[in-house]
Scaffold this active site. Sequence first.
Site, PDB file in Angstrom:
ATOM      1  N   CYS A 172       0.848  -1.170  -0.036  1.00  0.00           N
ATOM      2  CA  CYS A 172       0.176   0.045   0.142  1.00  0.00           C
ATOM      3  C   CYS A 172       0.883   1.171  -0.035  1.00  0.00           C
ATOM      4  O   CYS A 172       2.042   1.171  -0.122  1.00  0.00           O
ATOM      5  CB  CYS A 172      -0.752   0.181   1.179  1.00  0.00           C
ATOM      6  SG  CYS A 172      -0.035   0.032   2.692  1.00  0.00           S
ATOM      7  N   THR A 173       0.311   2.364   0.372  1.00  0.00           N
ATOM      8  CA  THR A 173       1.138   3.647  -0.028  1.00  0.00           C
ATOM      9  C   THR A 173       2.367   3.801   0.922  1.00  0.00           C
ATOM     10  O   THR A 173       3.586   4.005   0.732  1.00  0.00           O
ATOM     11  CB  THR A 173       0.247   4.805   0.288  1.00  0.00           C
ATOM     12  OG1 THR A 173      -0.800   4.737  -0.676  1.00  0.00           O
ATOM     13  CG2 THR A 173       0.882   6.027   0.015  1.00  0.00           C
TER      14      THR A 173
END
Length: 330
Positions: free
Chosen positions: A189-190
Site C-alpha cells: 500500500c502507500t
Amino acid sequence: MSDKRNFSYVVSSFYVFYPLKKETLETFRDKIESKGRSLGLVGLYLLGHEGANATYSGLLSDVLTFESYLADALKAHADSEEELKLEFKKSPSHFQPFKEFRVKVREEIVTLGREDLVPKDRKRHLSVDEFHEMLQRDDVVILDTRNDYEYEIGHFKGAIDPKIKEFRDFPEYLKASGLPKAAPTLIYCTGGIRCEKAILAMEEQGFDNVYQLEGGILKYLEKYPQGRWEGECFVFDHRLAVDAELKPTTKFKFCPHCGQPATQPITCKRCDAGAVVCTKCLEASTHKETCSRNCAYHFQRRPDKKGAPQEKSFLAQKLTEASGEAHHSG
C-alpha cells in the site's frame, strides 16, 4: 528537462500501532495539535487507542522539531510497556499540501471496519530490498490493497487490482477473489499501514503465505525509483500524486467534478476556460466537459448561454475546505 520548482517544504508521514490510554486521548489530541500549529505545520494526525497515523508538512527544521517531540509524547500516553519505534517517510513539495494542522481521535487509525483487528507484532515484513527481489519471481502473487483509483494511476508491474472503492471492502474482495491461498503473496500500500491490517484479514481467511512491503510504496521509491513500479503514486493530500522521485505530480490534476486524478484537457463549454477533466466524467455526460461543478450545473440548465470564468481553480477551492479527513490513509 530540469525541474525548476522550489521544493522548500518537506512532507513527512508515519504510523505506529502502539496502545494509547483511551481516557487521555482527548487531552493528547489537544497537545499534539497545539505543538504542530506552534511550529507552523499543516497536515492531518489521527489518534486512537490502537496508535497514530499522520501526514504533515512544513519547513524541514520544524518537521524535525515536531518529530523529536513525538516519541516522548506518545510514551507519556502509552497504555503498555512496549518499545516504541517510529519511522518517518519524507518527500519534497513546492507548496503546502494541507490547509491547516488538525488532530482527530478515531476508533481506527486506518479504517477496515474491524476494531478488533489490531496488529500486535510484526507480520512477515519484507525490507525494500527483499520485496524488490521477490518481485522478480514468477511464482508470486502481487496484490494491491489500495482503492481502484489509486491502482489506476500507478502500481507494481503484474499486480492484481482488487477494484475496491474503500479499504473496508478488502475482506469481501478476498472472499470472492479465488486467489490461491497457499501461493506466496506480496501485498503493498502507500505507506504500509493498510497492509498491517490486510495481512490479518487474509490470515483469517486462510492465506498463510503473505508478505508485506515495509514502509510501503513511498519507501520503495526512495531506493528504487526506476524499479518495478509503473506510473505514479496517489497520495491523500493536495499533491494528489507523487512521481518516481517522490516529487508532486506534474501529470495529473484534480478533476473538478469528482476530485479524482485527471489528464484530459478541455475548453469549458460554458465559460471557455481551460481545464483538465478525468476520462470517466467525460464519458459519463456531456455537461461534464466544463471547468467546474458550477459551470456544469449552469450548462446543463442552459447549454446555449455562456458565463464568466470561475474565480478559483479546483485546487484553490479544496485548499479552503477542511477536507481530507475521510480519505486519510497510507
